[in-house]
Design a protein around this motif. Structure first.
Motif, PDB file in Angstrom:
ATOM      1  N   THR A 174      14.770 -37.030  31.277  1.00 19.37           N
ATOM      2  CA  THR A 174      14.279 -36.244  30.149  1.00 19.37           C
ATOM      3  C   THR A 174      12.811 -36.554  29.820  1.00 19.37           C
ATOM      4  O   THR A 174      12.132 -35.763  29.182  1.00 19.37           O
ATOM      5  CB  THR A 174      15.178 -36.507  28.917  1.00 19.37           C
ATOM      6  N   TYR A 175      12.308 -37.713  30.236  1.00 19.08           N
ATOM      7  CA  TYR A 175      10.900 -38.055  29.994  1.00 19.08           C
ATOM      8  C   TYR A 175       9.956 -37.376  30.983  1.00 19.08           C
ATOM      9  O   TYR A 175       8.741 -37.446  30.824  1.00 19.08           O
ATOM     10  CB  TYR A 175      10.688 -39.571  30.102  1.00 19.08           C
ATOM     11  N   GLY A 176      10.519 -36.804  32.053  1.00 15.69           N
ATOM     12  CA  GLY A 176       9.665 -36.144  33.049  1.00 15.69           C
ATOM     13  C   GLY A 176       9.295 -37.090  34.188  1.00 15.69           C
ATOM     14  O   GLY A 176       9.521 -38.299  34.125  1.00 15.69           O
ATOM     15  N   THR A 177       8.689 -36.489  35.217  1.00 11.62           N
ATOM     16  CA  THR A 177       8.485 -37.245  36.468  1.00 11.62           C
ATOM     17  C   THR A 177       7.465 -38.377  36.331  1.00 11.62           C
ATOM     18  O   THR A 177       7.638 -39.438  36.924  1.00 11.62           O
ATOM     19  CB  THR A 177       8.027 -36.296  37.589  1.00 11.62           C
ATOM     20  N   GLU A 178       6.412 -38.144  35.571  1.00 14.84           N
ATOM     21  CA  GLU A 178       5.352 -39.172  35.502  1.00 14.84           C
ATOM     22  C   GLU A 178       5.835 -40.425  34.795  1.00 14.84           C
ATOM     23  O   GLU A 178       5.645 -41.546  35.272  1.00 14.84           O
ATOM     24  CB  GLU A 178       4.142 -38.617  34.751  1.00 14.84           C
TER      25      GLU A 178
ATOM     26  N   GLY B 192      21.197 -51.143  42.053  1.00 17.64           N
ATOM     27  CA  GLY B 192      21.001 -49.716  42.309  1.00 17.64           C
ATOM     28  C   GLY B 192      20.202 -49.054  41.206  1.00 17.64           C
ATOM     29  O   GLY B 192      19.858 -49.676  40.194  1.00 17.64           O
ATOM     30  N   VAL B 193      19.900 -47.778  41.436  1.00 16.51           N
ATOM     31  CA  VAL B 193      19.169 -46.984  40.437  1.00 16.51           C
ATOM     32  C   VAL B 193      19.880 -45.640  40.260  1.00 16.51           C
ATOM     33  O   VAL B 193      20.438 -45.082  41.212  1.00 16.51           O
ATOM     34  CB  VAL B 193      17.682 -46.785  40.843  1.00 16.51           C
ATOM     35  N   ASP B 194      19.857 -45.160  39.021  1.00 25.07           N
ATOM     36  CA  ASP B 194      20.535 -43.923  38.610  1.00 25.07           C
ATOM     37  C   ASP B 194      19.502 -42.993  37.963  1.00 25.07           C
ATOM     38  O   ASP B 194      18.414 -43.438  37.574  1.00 25.07           O
ATOM     39  CB  ASP B 194      21.628 -44.323  37.595  1.00 25.07           C
ATOM     40  N   LEU B 195      19.864 -41.739  37.854  1.00 23.95           N
ATOM     41  CA  LEU B 195      19.052 -40.753  37.145  1.00 23.95           C
ATOM     42  C   LEU B 195      19.960 -40.160  36.063  1.00 23.95           C
ATOM     43  O   LEU B 195      20.997 -39.580  36.390  1.00 23.95           O
ATOM     44  CB  LEU B 195      18.622 -39.676  38.150  1.00 23.95           C
ATOM     45  N   ALA B 196      19.577 -40.338  34.781  1.00 23.78           N
ATOM     46  CA  ALA B 196      20.435 -39.838  33.690  1.00 23.78           C
ATOM     47  C   ALA B 196      19.615 -38.939  32.771  1.00 23.78           C
ATOM     48  O   ALA B 196      18.430 -38.732  32.995  1.00 23.78           O
ATOM     49  CB  ALA B 196      21.027 -41.010  32.916  1.00 23.78           C
ATOM     50  N   GLY B 197      20.261 -38.418  31.735  1.00 20.27           N
ATOM     51  CA  GLY B 197      19.564 -37.568  30.782  1.00 20.27           C
ATOM     52  C   GLY B 197      19.843 -36.090  31.019  1.00 20.27           C
ATOM     53  O   GLY B 197      20.947 -35.712  31.415  1.00 20.27           O
ATOM     54  N   ASP B 198      18.815 -35.272  30.788  1.00 18.93           N
ATOM     55  CA  ASP B 198      18.984 -33.814  30.753  1.00 18.93           C
ATOM     56  C   ASP B 198      18.998 -33.211  32.168  1.00 18.93           C
ATOM     57  O   ASP B 198      17.963 -32.835  32.720  1.00 18.93           O
ATOM     58  CB  ASP B 198      17.840 -33.218  29.918  1.00 18.93           C
ATOM     59  N   GLU B 199      20.204 -33.115  32.700  1.00 18.95           N
ATOM     60  CA  GLU B 199      20.383 -32.637  34.091  1.00 18.95           C
ATOM     61  C   GLU B 199      19.943 -31.177  34.250  1.00 18.95           C
ATOM     62  O   GLU B 199      19.408 -30.793  35.304  1.00 18.95           O
ATOM     63  CB  GLU B 199      21.868 -32.794  34.454  1.00 18.95           C
ATOM     64  N   LEU B 200      20.155 -30.377  33.202  1.00 18.85           N
ATOM     65  CA  LEU B 200      19.865 -28.947  33.314  1.00 18.85           C
ATOM     66  C   LEU B 200      18.366 -28.668  33.402  1.00 18.85           C
ATOM     67  O   LEU B 200      17.912 -27.858  34.203  1.00 18.85           O
ATOM     68  CB  LEU B 200      20.442 -28.212  32.092  1.00 18.85           C
ATOM     69  N   ARG B 201      17.590 -29.379  32.590  1.00 15.26           N
ATOM     70  CA  ARG B 201      16.144 -29.090  32.538  1.00 15.26           C
ATOM     71  C   ARG B 201      15.336 -29.908  33.539  1.00 15.26           C
ATOM     72  O   ARG B 201      14.196 -29.581  33.842  1.00 15.26           O
ATOM     73  CB  ARG B 201      15.617 -29.299  31.118  1.00 15.26           C
ATOM     74  N   TYR B 202      15.925 -30.992  34.041  1.00 13.30           N
ATOM     75  CA  TYR B 202      15.205 -31.857  34.985  1.00 13.30           C
ATOM     76  C   TYR B 202      16.031 -32.069  36.251  1.00 13.30           C
ATOM     77  O   TYR B 202      16.668 -33.112  36.420  1.00 13.30           O
ATOM     78  CB  TYR B 202      14.851 -33.200  34.316  1.00 13.30           C
ATOM     79  N   PRO B 203      16.042 -31.081  37.148  1.00 11.61           N
ATOM     80  CA  PRO B 203      16.881 -31.175  38.350  1.00 11.61           C
ATOM     81  C   PRO B 203      16.466 -32.319  39.277  1.00 11.61           C
ATOM     82  O   PRO B 203      15.311 -32.774  39.259  1.00 11.61           O
ATOM     83  CB  PRO B 203      16.682 -29.815  39.026  1.00 11.61           C
TER      84      PRO B 203
END
Ligand code: ADE
Ligand code: ZN
Length: 336
Positions: free
Chosen positions: A143-147, A165-176
């Protein structure tokens, strides 16, 4: 039901989504932070989920009072320590705790790398004191964006030795997921495992992308794979397991009710999964709730639940030797 003769593992729990109400009150009191209530009973409705606002992002808004009390690294260390203590009291033998250092650092302007370290410290200390095995997964908050996520990754990789490991969480719809290819190339190059929140708020394409673009070998939630038969077959064939959190899915309104949860048909088609709590501090649940209440409510048979407990151990980000050690420890305990 939990089979006590097998290791009980929890692979999907957000450390910052499982802060005790007592600790929130105590930290707020110590540091003069205003909260909407002064007792556990009065605070609970502000933290625990209710029906007032549906959706994943409304669910994530509930974290507000939790992060508000993360005033310094000592608070982070304490919360991390208590997470492992709570796992112990729930009878968990091995837990993977995940957190976004940027998210935890943000409200009080802490250094995310220091947050990373303090939580790791707390987890390791509690591991020694409780005997529960624990590992850490760093989260990039999409959700914070790529940068910002690249900076967050710097903070995570500065403590690479503390994590698995590393995960990607937050707003899945707006940040594919495909926005984060460069991030997860660095993750894989660092020799870390990849699990991605996907197929929770968004559809099967998000799961494909987590696998093909980011290299996920496990998927957080992933139940919307049911909408794509080729994906279901692929998950089953490749042994890509789903970290299933049924009650959380109700609370984020990503499934309508327990009965509609697609995990049963996915399991019937050979997809591996394990049961988890996600954010027990917000959902007001523990792991036993997912086994004893949620699993039968979604229609899983006792055999499927048993298999999921076995699969959880297999899916864990542990080496074969560490898995055998866990099995041995549980076998010795059961023999007593
Ligand atoms: N962060 C905490 N819980 C989450 C969830 N269920 N989905 C995405 N991000 C999260
Ligand atoms: Zn999650």
């Amino acid at each position: 039901m939990i089979d006590k003769s097998l290791p009980l593992v929890e692979l999907h729990r957000h450390l910052d989504g499982s802060i005790r109400l007592e600790t929130i009150l105590d930290l707020a009191d110590q540091h003069g932070i205003a909260l909407p209530a002064k007792s556990v009973a009065d605070l609970a409705p502000y933290i625990h989920i209710d029906d007032s606002a549906p959706g994943l992002m409304a669910f994530l808004d509930r974290f507000e009072h939790m992060t508000a009390v993360l005033v310094d690294v000592d608070a982070c260390r304490r919360v991390a320590y208590e997470n492992v203590e709570d796992a112990k009291s729930e009878g968990i033998d091995y837990i993977e705790l995940r957190y976004s250092p940027w998210f935890m650092a943000e409200s009080h302007g802490m250094d995310p790398a220091e947050v990373m370290e303090a939580c790791a410290d707390g987890v390791r200390a509690a591991e020694r004191d409780t005997g529960v095995r624990a590992n850490i997964i760093g989260i990039l908050s999409r959700t914070y964006g790529t940068e910002t996520c690249m900076k967050e990754l710097d903070a995570i990789l500065a403590h690479r030795d503390h994590i698995v490991g590393v995960d990607l969480a937050g707003d899945e719809l707006r940040y594919p997921a495909d926005l984060f290819k460069a991030h997860f190339k660095r993750v894989r190059d660092a020799g870390l495992q990849v699990t991605i929140h996907a197929g929770e708020a968004d559809g099967p394409q998000s799961v494909w992308s987590a696998i093909h673009d980011l290299g996920a070998t496990r998927i957080g939630h992933g139940f919307r794979a049911i909408e794509d038969s080729a994906l279901v077959d692929y998950l089953a064939e490749q042994g890509i397991g789903l970290e299933i959190c049924p009650t959380s899915n109700l609370h984020t309104s990503t499934v309508k009710d327990y009965v509609s949860h697609p995990i049963k048909p996915l399991a019937e088609r050979g997809v591996k999964f394990c049961l988890n709590t996600d954010d027990p501090g917000i959902s007001a649940i523990d792991i036993a709730h997912e086994y004893d209440v949620a699993a039968p409510a979604v229609g899983l048979t006792p055999e499927q639940v048993h298999q999921s407990q076995l699969d959880g151990l297999q899916m864990a980000f542990l080496g074969d030797e560490e898995k055998s050690e866990l099995q041995l420890k549980v076998a010795q305990r059961t023999a007593l």
